[in-house]
Enzyme design. Structure first.
Site, PDB file in Angstrom:
ATOM      1  N   CYS A 252       0.811  -1.229   0.000  1.00 57.78           N
ATOM      2  CA  CYS A 252       0.000   0.000   0.000  1.00 57.78           C
ATOM      3  C   CYS A 252       0.841   1.274   0.000  1.00 57.78           C
ATOM      4  CB  CYS A 252      -0.970  -0.009   1.179  1.00 57.78           C
ATOM      5  SG  CYS A 252      -2.117  -1.382   1.073  1.00 57.78           S
TER       6      CYS A 252
ATOM      7  N   HIS B  42      -3.376   7.130   2.576  1.00 56.90           N
ATOM      8  CA  HIS B  42      -3.801   5.831   2.053  1.00 56.90           C
ATOM      9  C   HIS B  42      -5.149   5.455   2.657  1.00 56.90           C
ATOM     10  CE1 HIS B  42      -4.064   1.690   1.101  1.00 56.90           C
ATOM     11  NE2 HIS B  42      -3.764   1.280   2.311  1.00 56.90           N
TER      12      HIS B  42
ATOM     13  N   ASN C  83     -10.175  -0.224   0.278  1.00 55.58           N
ATOM     14  CA  ASN C  83      -8.721  -0.081   0.247  1.00 55.58           C
ATOM     15  C   ASN C  83      -8.223  -0.623  -1.089  1.00 55.58           C
ATOM     16  OD1 ASN C  83      -5.967  -0.494   0.519  1.00 55.58           O
ATOM     17  ND2 ASN C  83      -6.082  -1.208   2.637  1.00 55.58           N
TER      18      ASN C  83
HETATM   19  O1  UT7 Z   1      -3.646  -1.377   3.501  1.00 51.79           O
HETATM   20  C1  UT7 Z   1      -2.649  -1.829   4.390  1.00 51.79           C
HETATM   21  C2  UT7 Z   1      -2.972  -1.365   5.693  1.00 51.79           C
HETATM   22  N1  UT7 Z   1      -4.139  -2.080   6.221  1.00 51.79           N
HETATM   23  C3  UT7 Z   1      -4.794  -1.541   7.208  1.00 51.79           C
HETATM   24  O2  UT7 Z   1      -4.477  -0.435   7.579  1.00 51.79           O
HETATM   25  C4  UT7 Z   1      -5.880  -2.342   7.879  1.00 51.79           C
HETATM   26  C5  UT7 Z   1      -5.826  -2.012   9.345  1.00 51.79           C
HETATM   27  N2  UT7 Z   1      -6.796  -2.751  10.146  1.00 51.79           N
HETATM   28  C6  UT7 Z   1      -8.120  -2.471  10.101  1.00 51.79           C
HETATM   29  O3  UT7 Z   1      -8.578  -1.643   9.341  1.00 51.79           O
HETATM   30  C7  UT7 Z   1      -8.992  -3.193  11.083  1.00 51.79           C
HETATM   31  O4  UT7 Z   1      -8.191  -3.907  11.978  1.00 51.79           O
HETATM   32  C8  UT7 Z   1     -10.012  -4.163  10.419  1.00 51.79           C
HETATM   33  C9  UT7 Z   1     -11.083  -3.362   9.729  1.00 51.79           C
HETATM   34  C10 UT7 Z   1      -9.322  -5.086   9.436  1.00 51.79           C
HETATM   35  C11 UT7 Z   1     -10.689  -4.983  11.506  1.00 51.79           C
HETATM   36  O5  UT7 Z   1     -11.309  -4.128  12.458  1.00 51.79           O
HETATM   37  P1  UT7 Z   1     -11.041  -4.323  14.013  1.00 51.79           P
HETATM   38  O6  UT7 Z   1     -11.838  -3.294  14.680  1.00 51.79           O
HETATM   39  O7  UT7 Z   1      -9.551  -4.303  14.228  1.00 51.79           O
HETATM   40  O8  UT7 Z   1     -11.659  -5.729  14.281  1.00 51.79           O
HETATM   41  P2  UT7 Z   1     -10.948  -7.054  14.837  1.00 51.79           P
HETATM   42  O9  UT7 Z   1     -10.143  -7.697  13.771  1.00 51.79           O
HETATM   43  O10 UT7 Z   1     -10.289  -6.748  16.123  1.00 51.79           O
HETATM   44  O11 UT7 Z   1     -12.215  -7.941  15.115  1.00 51.79           O
HETATM   45  C12 UT7 Z   1     -13.221  -7.551  16.074  1.00 51.79           C
HETATM   46  C13 UT7 Z   1     -14.330  -8.592  16.031  1.00 51.79           C
HETATM   47  C14 UT7 Z   1     -13.819 -10.019  16.104  1.00 51.79           C
HETATM   48  O12 UT7 Z   1     -14.772 -10.779  16.845  1.00 51.79           O
HETATM   49  P3  UT7 Z   1     -14.506 -11.119  18.395  1.00 51.79           P
HETATM   50  O13 UT7 Z   1     -13.200 -11.862  18.420  1.00 51.79           O
HETATM   51  O14 UT7 Z   1     -14.431  -9.776  19.085  1.00 51.79           O
HETATM   52  O15 UT7 Z   1     -15.702 -11.934  18.754  1.00 51.79           O
HETATM   53  C15 UT7 Z   1     -13.843 -10.472  14.676  1.00 51.79           C
HETATM   54  O16 UT7 Z   1     -13.987 -11.878  14.545  1.00 51.79           O
HETATM   55  O17 UT7 Z   1     -15.046  -8.484  14.807  1.00 51.79           O
HETATM   56  C16 UT7 Z   1     -15.060  -9.764  14.153  1.00 51.79           C
HETATM   57  N3  UT7 Z   1     -15.002  -9.522  12.715  1.00 51.79           N
HETATM   58  C17 UT7 Z   1     -16.085  -9.333  11.966  1.00 51.79           C
HETATM   59  N4  UT7 Z   1     -17.405  -9.336  12.269  1.00 51.79           N
HETATM   60  C18 UT7 Z   1     -18.275  -9.086  11.269  1.00 51.79           C
HETATM   61  C19 UT7 Z   1     -13.897  -9.428  11.948  1.00 51.79           C
HETATM   62  N5  UT7 Z   1     -14.261  -9.156  10.678  1.00 51.79           N
HETATM   63  C20 UT7 Z   1     -15.622  -9.104  10.670  1.00 51.79           C
HETATM   64  C21 UT7 Z   1     -16.576  -8.859   9.669  1.00 51.79           C
HETATM   65  N6  UT7 Z   1     -17.881  -8.852   9.997  1.00 51.79           N
HETATM   66  N7  UT7 Z   1     -16.234  -8.590   8.381  1.00 51.79           N
END
Ligand code: UT7
Length: 343
Positions: A112, A254, A284
């Protein structure tokens, strides 16, 4: 006087197929509410069957060349993580399809951050007199490397391409690139990775579902590192440019996640109204994200000639970077108010 690279053309291209959050909720365990509140993304574009990153790059590249007045370039850099083939690079074929004869062309791999790495490389070639006009394209088709039902990645990424043309000019003129800073930390390589398909772990033809063939991301850690690095590197570039926070008219970061953009903007002392926001409609788009966001911002009146602009990105590797420029008087192709799509 030392020559500067000056931005003189901008092109954007998005594939036609729109995938909404509700579309995703039909095929995986997710909801529009989760995706919108956690990321700010409402829909993204994806390539149709048989359409490659190179196809997107050719269209964005042609539009950038047109926006720059149609003159040929003498260097093509294609930033991408999703090349058409592992070998050869995609850039020479893109250059060929753009009618650029005998023109050096290479792929640049910095995920990215690829567009910012490319901007610094292009600008250095121009400053050294090693190239006159450079076509820099950021293009990715991440939908082709995501596991089909991975709710951790599929809602985040979209496909697209953006491109700019750079020419030599005066450091004080609108469009001139100012200071830029790049960085990397390979100890974080596993945060964002496609493990298989390279020389360390070749694809196994006997294992069509080989673990590691798809893109994976440790979202929470990436989030933390992205906010810290983008804030620090953007601040460094702003200071090197001699600008105060209030001098900055637009931050084009980004487009990874709306919450990341908010956190970075807040730490930099910039209101969200001065931040380009395009991810709600495209997700993204990796290396394409900054030029696509620039084209969109021009169309919405968020980037005007003379504006002081900061660009920043964080991506796999880990890699990051930032650059400063004064916005030129250019018309992107297509104008950001239209829907950039097929044709
Ligand atoms: O381009 C390169 C750079 N990339 C980035 O900058 C990405 C950076 N990261 C992010 O944008 C975020 O971390 C994400 C959007 C990918 C994820 O968001 P988050 O707030 O960090 O969520 P998480 O991964 O900590 O997951 C929270 C909860 C989990 O459930 P539990 O363990 O709390 O029960 C996940 O299993 O949300 C769950 N979850 C979802 N639920 C519904 C993860 N993905 C989904 C989904 N729909 N799509």
């Amino acid at each position: 006087m030392q020559k500067s690279a000056v931005l003189c053309g901008l092109g954007a291209y998005l594939p036609e197929t729109v995938v909404t959050n509700d579309d995703l909720a039909e095929i995986m365990d997710t909801t529009d509410e989760w995706i919108t509140s956690r990321t700010g993304i409402r829909e993204r574009r994806v390539v149709g069957p048989g359409i490659s990153t190179g196809d997107l790059a050719v269209r964005a590249g042609a539009r950038a060349l047109k926006s720059a007045g149609g003159e040929p370039v003498d260097l093509v850099i294609l930033a991408t993580t999703t090349p058409d083939h592992p070998c050869p690079a995609t850039a020479p074929f893109v250059a060929h399809r753009l009618g650029l004869v005998d023109t050096p062309a290479w792929d640049l791999s910095a995920v990215c951050s690829g567009f910012l790495y490319g901007l610094t490389a292009a600008s250095s070639f121009i400053a050294a007199g090693a190239a006159r006009r450079v076509l820099l394209i950021g293009a990715d088709a991440f939908s082709t490397i995501l596991a089909p039902a991975d709710r951790g990645t599929r809602p985040i990424f979209g496909d697209g391409a953006g491109a700019v043309v750079l020419r030599p000019g005066d450091p004080g003129e609108p469009g001139a690139l100012g200071p830029s800073v790049l960085g990397s930390d390979g100890s974080l390589r596993e945060l964002i990775t496609v493990q298989a398909g390279g020389s360390r772990e070749p694809l196994d033809p006997a294992e069509p579902d080989q673990e590691g063939r798809y893109f994976t991301m440790q979202g929470r850690s990436v989030f933390r590192h992205a906010v810290a690095r983008m804030t620090a590197v953007t601040e460094e570039v702003r200071e090197r440019a001699g600008w105060r926070p209030e001098d900055v008219d637009c931050l084009v970061a980004h487009q990874a996640n709306r919450r990341i953009l908010q956190a970075v903007a807040e730490r930099l002392g910039l209101p969200m109204e001065r931040c380009a926001l395009h991810l709600d409609r495209v997700g993204n788009t990796a290396a394409a994200s900054i030029p696509l966001a620039m084209a969109d911002a021009v169309g919405r009146g968020g980037l005007l000639p003379g504006h002081r602009v900061l660009l920043t990105a964080y991506g796999g590797g880990a890699t990051w970077g930032a650059a400063a420029l004064t916005w030129p008087d250019i018309t992107p192709q297509p104008d950001g108010r239209e829907r950039a799509s097929e044709g």
